[in-house]
Design a protein around this motif. Structure first.
Motif, mmCIF file in Angstrom:
data_model
loop_
_atom_site.group_PDB
_atom_site.id
_atom_site.type_symbol
_atom_site.label_atom_id
_atom_site.label_comp_id
_atom_site.label_asym_id
_atom_site.label_seq_id
_atom_site.Cartn_x
_atom_site.Cartn_y
_atom_site.Cartn_z
ATOM 1 N N GLY A 100 -49.770 -31.476 20.050
ATOM 2 C CA GLY A 100 -49.304 -31.583 18.712
ATOM 3 C C GLY A 100 -50.202 -31.666 17.561
ATOM 4 O O GLY A 100 -51.156 -32.488 17.398
ATOM 5 N N MET A 101 -50.044 -30.812 16.695
ATOM 6 C CA MET A 101 -50.900 -30.652 15.136
ATOM 7 C C MET A 101 -50.086 -30.368 14.133
ATOM 8 O O MET A 101 -49.269 -29.592 14.151
ATOM 9 C CB MET A 101 -51.894 -29.554 15.390
ATOM 10 C CG MET A 101 -53.163 -29.760 16.509
ATOM 11 S SD MET A 101 -54.174 -31.195 15.990
ATOM 12 C CE MET A 101 -55.044 -31.238 17.365
ATOM 13 N N ASP A 102 -50.268 -31.280 13.190
ATOM 14 C CA ASP A 102 -49.615 -31.097 11.904
ATOM 15 C C ASP A 102 -47.931 -31.066 12.160
ATOM 16 O O ASP A 102 -47.262 -30.290 11.660
ATOM 17 C CB ASP A 102 -50.111 -29.902 11.191
ATOM 18 C CG ASP A 102 -51.553 -29.937 10.803
ATOM 19 O OD1 ASP A 102 -52.046 -31.130 10.509
ATOM 20 O OD2 ASP A 102 -52.141 -29.053 10.787
ATOM 21 N N GLN A 103 -47.402 -32.031 12.874
ATOM 22 C CA GLN A 103 -46.007 -32.241 13.107
ATOM 23 C C GLN A 103 -45.458 -30.939 13.838
ATOM 24 O O GLN A 103 -44.253 -30.653 13.640
ATOM 25 C CB GLN A 103 -45.266 -32.455 12.091
ATOM 26 C CG GLN A 103 -45.247 -33.911 11.696
ATOM 27 C CD GLN A 103 -46.455 -34.539 10.982
ATOM 28 O OE1 GLN A 103 -47.128 -33.944 10.430
ATOM 29 N NE2 GLN A 103 -47.040 -35.665 11.811
ATOM 30 N N ARG A 104 -46.328 -30.162 14.345
ATOM 31 C CA ARG A 104 -45.590 -28.943 15.250
ATOM 32 C C ARG A 104 -46.625 -28.791 16.487
ATOM 33 O O ARG A 104 -47.594 -29.191 16.612
ATOM 34 C CB ARG A 104 -45.669 -27.814 14.511
ATOM 35 C CG ARG A 104 -46.961 -26.932 14.050
ATOM 36 C CD ARG A 104 -46.597 -26.103 13.073
ATOM 37 N NE ARG A 104 -47.705 -25.210 12.629
ATOM 38 C CZ ARG A 104 -48.428 -24.193 13.073
ATOM 39 N NH1 ARG A 104 -47.882 -23.594 14.167
ATOM 40 N NH2 ARG A 104 -49.453 -23.680 12.709
ATOM 41 N N TRP A 105 -46.121 -27.882 17.453
ATOM 42 C CA TRP A 105 -46.816 -27.785 18.760
ATOM 43 C C TRP A 105 -47.657 -26.645 18.490
ATOM 44 O O TRP A 105 -47.167 -25.518 17.895
ATOM 45 C CB TRP A 105 -45.673 -27.395 19.889
ATOM 46 C CG TRP A 105 -45.147 -28.746 20.236
ATOM 47 C CD1 TRP A 105 -43.629 -28.891 20.124
ATOM 48 C CD2 TRP A 105 -45.529 -29.896 21.057
ATOM 49 N NE1 TRP A 105 -43.463 -29.871 20.751
ATOM 50 C CE2 TRP A 105 -44.384 -30.400 21.327
ATOM 51 C CE3 TRP A 105 -46.790 -30.139 21.591
ATOM 52 C CZ2 TRP A 105 -44.542 -31.782 22.111
ATOM 53 C CZ3 TRP A 105 -46.890 -31.228 22.240
ATOM 54 C CH2 TRP A 105 -45.661 -32.105 22.389
ATOM 55 N N ARG A 106 -48.825 -26.649 19.044
ATOM 56 C CA ARG A 106 -49.644 -25.478 19.064
ATOM 57 C C ARG A 106 -50.320 -25.291 20.507
ATOM 58 O O ARG A 106 -50.761 -26.270 21.248
ATOM 59 C CB ARG A 106 -50.928 -25.406 18.183
ATOM 60 C CG ARG A 106 -50.417 -25.381 16.680
ATOM 61 C CD ARG A 106 -51.849 -25.594 15.834
ATOM 62 N NE ARG A 106 -52.957 -24.731 16.139
ATOM 63 C CZ ARG A 106 -53.171 -23.505 15.524
ATOM 64 N NH1 ARG A 106 -52.478 -23.046 14.322
ATOM 65 N NH2 ARG A 106 -54.334 -22.761 15.966
ATOM 66 N N ALA A 107 -50.561 -24.100 20.941
ATOM 67 C CA ALA A 107 -50.843 -23.876 22.410
ATOM 68 C C ALA A 107 -52.340 -23.800 22.406
ATOM 69 O O ALA A 107 -53.125 -23.250 21.645
ATOM 70 C CB ALA A 107 -50.324 -22.405 22.902
ATOM 71 N N SER A 108 -52.943 -24.673 23.143
ATOM 72 C CA SER A 108 -54.516 -24.893 23.316
ATOM 73 C C SER A 108 -54.903 -23.971 24.500
ATOM 74 O O SER A 108 -56.139 -23.930 24.655
ATOM 75 C CB SER A 108 -54.755 -26.296 23.026
ATOM 76 O OG SER A 108 -54.407 -26.904 24.151
ATOM 77 N N ALA A 109 -53.951 -23.689 25.305
ATOM 78 C CA ALA A 109 -54.267 -22.725 26.718
ATOM 79 C C ALA A 109 -53.305 -22.401 27.178
ATOM 80 O O ALA A 109 -52.195 -22.924 26.976
ATOM 81 C CB ALA A 109 -55.027 -23.900 27.536
ATOM 82 N N ILE A 110 -53.418 -20.966 27.322
ATOM 83 C CA ILE A 110 -52.491 -20.272 28.195
ATOM 84 C C ILE A 110 -53.037 -19.586 29.152
ATOM 85 O O ILE A 110 -54.217 -18.623 29.070
ATOM 86 C CB ILE A 110 -51.727 -19.304 27.163
ATOM 87 C CG1 ILE A 110 -51.038 -19.934 26.042
ATOM 88 C CG2 ILE A 110 -50.819 -18.375 27.652
ATOM 89 C CD1 ILE A 110 -50.243 -19.082 24.943
ATOM 90 N N SER A 111 -52.520 -19.505 30.444
ATOM 91 C CA SER A 111 -52.959 -18.642 31.577
ATOM 92 C C SER A 111 -51.734 -18.077 32.344
ATOM 93 O O SER A 111 -50.726 -18.789 32.616
ATOM 94 C CB SER A 111 -53.811 -19.528 32.551
ATOM 95 O OG SER A 111 -54.206 -18.764 33.685
#
Length: 147
Positions: free
Chosen positions: A134-145
């Protein structure tokens, strides 16, 4: 001659002025789980988009808003490798036929979510592992595999 503090008086030190750190006030701010929307629709959409990007049917830039810079770079490398493999085989990019299946969720910390999303194709099933932060009140993907 230098001035010395009188006996019994503590020396007072004045701290140097602190300048505002841009990252602290203007950088990305972590968000608590209670401040974030339901992650499942994003996980399903992101999985769908990642599979299409790797197949060459979607432009990687469409995901830039939802992933960190590291994830974008890693996906970019995979897109190049997938495009080379298609070129060697003489295949044109095409939209893959698949369905997004069950989403398995785990929350290791507040504002952090790890998920495995099942993708079912005609010949096989794949798993896509995604870590959302959670960053700045929204989700961000920090890893995708994609497994």
């Amino acid at each position: 001659m230098t001035a010395r503090p009188a006996a019994g008086h503590a020396t007072m030190r004045v701290a140097a002025p602190q300048f505002l750190d841009d990252d602290e006030f203007f950088g990305r701010q972590p968000a608590r789980r209670s401040e974030l929307p339901d992650p499942e629709p994003l996980l399903r959409s992101l999985t769908h988009c990642v599979i299409e990007v790797l197949a060459g049917a979607r432009d990687l830039e469409q995901l830039a808003r939802w992933v960190t810079d590291d994830v974008y770079r890693n996906l970019s490398k995979r897109v190049v490798l997938a495009a080379r493999a298609r070129r060697v085989k003489g295949q044109a990019p095409q939209r893959p036929a698949f369905t997004v299946g069950h989403v398995h969720l785990c929350e290791p910390a507040d504002g952090v979510l790890e998920a495995v999303v099942m993708v079912h194709q005609k010949a096989r099933a794949r798993a896509v592992a995604i870590r959302l932060e959670g960053m700045d009140q929204r989700w961000r993907a920090s890893a995708i595999s994609v497994l």
